[in-house]
Design a protein around this motif. Structure first.
Motif, PDB file in Angstrom:
ATOM      1  N   THR A  58      -4.413   9.430   4.607  1.00 12.07           N
ATOM      2  CA  THR A  58      -5.384   9.642   3.532  1.00 12.07           C
ATOM      3  C   THR A  58      -4.925   8.979   2.238  1.00 12.07           C
ATOM      4  O   THR A  58      -5.720   8.348   1.524  1.00 12.07           O
ATOM      5  N   VAL A  76       0.830  -1.205   0.000  1.00 17.53           N
ATOM      6  CA  VAL A  76       0.000   0.000   0.000  1.00 17.53           C
ATOM      7  C   VAL A  76       0.861   1.249   0.000  1.00 17.53           C
ATOM      8  O   VAL A  76       0.649   2.187  -0.789  1.00 17.53           O
ATOM      9  N   GLN A 131      -6.314  -4.612   4.540  1.00 13.77           N
ATOM     10  CA  GLN A 131      -7.336  -3.603   4.296  1.00 13.77           C
ATOM     11  C   GLN A 131      -7.004  -2.241   4.899  1.00 13.77           C
ATOM     12  O   GLN A 131      -7.831  -1.340   4.856  1.00 13.77           O
ATOM     13  N   GLN A 177      -5.529   5.336   2.479  1.00 14.14           N
ATOM     14  CA  GLN A 177      -6.951   5.019   2.361  1.00 14.14           C
ATOM     15  C   GLN A 177      -7.405   5.021   0.914  1.00 14.14           C
ATOM     16  O   GLN A 177      -8.237   4.202   0.498  1.00 14.14           O
ATOM     17  N   GLU A 178      -6.858   5.912   0.125  1.00 13.84           N
ATOM     18  CA  GLU A 178      -7.213   5.966  -1.289  1.00 13.84           C
ATOM     19  C   GLU A 178      -6.750   4.717  -2.025  1.00 13.84           C
ATOM     20  O   GLU A 178      -7.384   4.284  -2.990  1.00 13.84           O
ATOM     21  N   ILE A 179      -5.672   4.107  -1.566  1.00 12.80           N
ATOM     22  CA  ILE A 179      -5.173   2.877  -2.200  1.00 12.80           C
ATOM     23  C   ILE A 179      -6.013   1.680  -1.771  1.00 12.80           C
ATOM     24  O   ILE A 179      -6.438   0.862  -2.593  1.00 12.80           O
ATOM     25  N   THR A 180      -6.256   1.544  -0.460  1.00 11.43           N
ATOM     26  CA  THR A 180      -7.001   0.373   0.021  1.00 11.43           C
ATOM     27  C   THR A 180      -8.490   0.469  -0.297  1.00 11.43           C
ATOM     28  O   THR A 180      -9.170  -0.549  -0.439  1.00 11.43           O
ATOM     29  N   GLY A 181      -9.001   1.686  -0.354  1.00 15.68           N
ATOM     30  CA  GLY A 181     -10.423   1.875  -0.537  1.00 15.68           C
ATOM     31  C   GLY A 181     -11.220   1.564   0.716  1.00 15.68           C
ATOM     32  O   GLY A 181     -12.452   1.589   0.702  1.00 15.68           O
ATOM     33  N   VAL A 182     -10.530   1.256   1.790  1.00 12.95           N
ATOM     34  CA  VAL A 182     -11.194   0.906   3.053  1.00 12.95           C
ATOM     35  C   VAL A 182     -10.689   1.807   4.177  1.00 12.95           C
ATOM     36  O   VAL A 182     -11.381   2.718   4.616  1.00 12.95           O
ATOM     37  N   HIS A 183      -9.472   1.525   4.650  1.00 22.38           N
ATOM     38  CA  HIS A 183      -8.916   2.293   5.767  1.00 22.38           C
ATOM     39  C   HIS A 183      -7.478   2.712   5.464  1.00 22.38           C
ATOM     40  O   HIS A 183      -6.718   1.955   4.857  1.00 22.38           O
ATOM     41  N   GLU A 225       2.707   1.886  -3.322  1.00 14.93           N
ATOM     42  CA  GLU A 225       1.826   2.439  -4.350  1.00 14.93           C
ATOM     43  C   GLU A 225       1.466   3.890  -4.050  1.00 14.93           C
ATOM     44  O   GLU A 225       1.262   4.684  -4.973  1.00 14.93           O
TER      45      GLU A 225
END
Length: 439
Positions: A191, A164, A277, A194-200, A167
């Protein structure tokens, strides 16, 4: 876990007599307290991943010292352990050696629940002051007597998901987390993750029974601002409202910015990071083995310099001598000291669980410095912030749980920073006004 509220007099004369103690421990009173024929007895509270490493170290000791009958018992972590240790010490028939959190020493040594170390025996087995961090050695004293031998430090640290963070552009050329400094840089990193995981972005304990991560985070931030919890004599609150609120404001920003989960218990936070996640996780370093087992690609770093100084909340496991009515058997006592010395020299094995060895010949060795990710956060050992030496401080203590509850509400948004601080200050005053139950 219930707070420890039993007085020494109550321990000796109350309803919990020797028979009840045997029932509590699931064994006979002689086995629980130990006797002259019980060999060398060691109590610990290492029930997690570090417990596996401790068992391997104990097996190594047995193999190296076949002439010594070692009886090692792992008791329930937290208040159950400390209550039993206090009861046994008050009765004067405890184990020969026991594990303790250093921040708990202020309750146990002054109350006569521990015996001091003998300087001559320490010298005979090669345990020397110069082989330990100066601050840990200082904190291991009560008055002018040494009551503890430091085993490790276990600091509050930052875990990060390598995939994560790579990336998100948060890793350097060595695939290690780039230096993050200041509130904005930290929030931006969460932040971005979070944009990479789409979760947390960050998964961290914010609520639940006996929730303590909010305390550990707040104390880290507050000490980075050079805030003091108590006056120098530890008799009164010294909380600086401006600094305390600055730390709490940042904590609320973490969960309100969208980068960190607002409502998550400790097991959920570990599971979320462990399954990939979340980009970050804040916790003690003892979850290293957990994440190694999950297979998540991760690294570890000391908590970033968010405010003025680069420090972090921590505690330290130490070895102590619970009070016994008779420690006159020199050979028996030498066995106890040699046992501690053996575990210190073997603490590279202990470091495998994430803990930072206090014994400097190990901590500065090439073998430890080559360990990853342990060596990536090991420098924090010089900057750790341990609770003041008061009866209500230390791991699983009233202080942690009271402040954790107050600041949990700030993280979840159920209270403002001002309301959370007022609750914490009220709890601290109640603790200061409560007579020390160990005296």
């Amino acid at each position: 876990m219930k707070p420890f509220t039993v007085s020494r007099r109550g321990l000796l004369t109350g309803a919990l007599g020797i028979g009840a103690l045997g029932a509590l421990s699931g064994c006979s009173a002689r086995t629980f307290f130990g006797g002259q024929d019980a060999g060398l007895r060691f109590w610990d509270l290492y029930a997690g991943g570090d417990g596996v490493n401790m068992q391997q170290m104990l097996d190594g000791y047995r193999a190296a010292h076949p002439q010594v009958s070692l009886e090692a018992v792992t008791l329930q972590w937290g208040e159950p352990y400390y209550t039993k240790l206090a009861m046994a010490g008050a009765g004067g028939r405890a184990s020969d050696v026991a594990a303790l959190h250093l921040a708990r020493l202020g309750a146990y040594a002054p109350a006569g629940l521990l015996d001091p170390f003998d300087d001559e025996l320490l010298a005979e087995v090669g345990i020397r002051e110069e082989d330990f961090p100066a601050e840990l050695w200082r904190r291991s004293h009560s008055g002018d007597r040494l009551f503890a031998i430091p085993f490790d430090t276990h600091p509050f640290v930052l875990y990060y998901n390598l995939d994560v963070c790579r990336e998100a552009g948060l890793l350097d050329a060595n695939d290690e987390l780039r230096a993050l400094e200041g509130p904005e840089a930290i929030l931006d990193a969460f932040t971005a993750a979070q944009e990479i995981t789409g979760v947390h972005g960050l998964a961290m304990e914010t609520l639940g029974p006996d929730c303590i991560t909010p305390w550990r985070l707040w104390y880290t931030l507050y000490r980075q601002l050079e805030g003091e919890l108590l006056t120098p004599d530890n008799q009164a609150s010294a909380i600086d409202d401006d600094k305390a609120l600055e730390a709490l404001d940042f904590m609320q920003q973490m969960t309100h910015s969208g980068g960190a989960a607002r409502e998550m218990d400790i097991n959920g936070s570990v599971a979320i990071f462990g399954n990939g996640q979340a980009g970050f996780h804040m916790n003690g370093e003892w979850e290293l083995a957990t994440f190694q087992e999950t297979g998540v690609p991760f690294g570890m770093a000391r908590i970033p310099k968010i405010f003025d100084t680069d420090v972090a909340q921590a505690d330290s496991h130490v070895f102590v001598l619970p009070h016994q009515l008779d420690r006159s058997d020199r050979e028996q006592q030498r066995n106890a000291y040699e046992f501690i010395a053996y575990l210190l020299r073997d603490s590279l094995q202990w470091a495998a669980s994430g803990h930072l060895p206090a014994y400097q010949p190990v901590a500065t060795s090439d073998e430890f410095l080559s360990m990853r990710p342990q060596s990536l956060y090991s420098s924090v050992a010089e900057d750790v912030q341990i609770d003041p030496p008061v009866w209500f401080g230390g791991s699983a203590s009233r202080l942690w749980i009271s402040f954790g509850s107050a600041f949990s509400s700030v993280l979840t948004g159920r209270a403002t920073p001002r309301e959370g601080l007022d609750e914490a200050k009220s709890a601290l005053q109640n603790l200061l006004d409560t007579p020390d139950p160990t005296r």
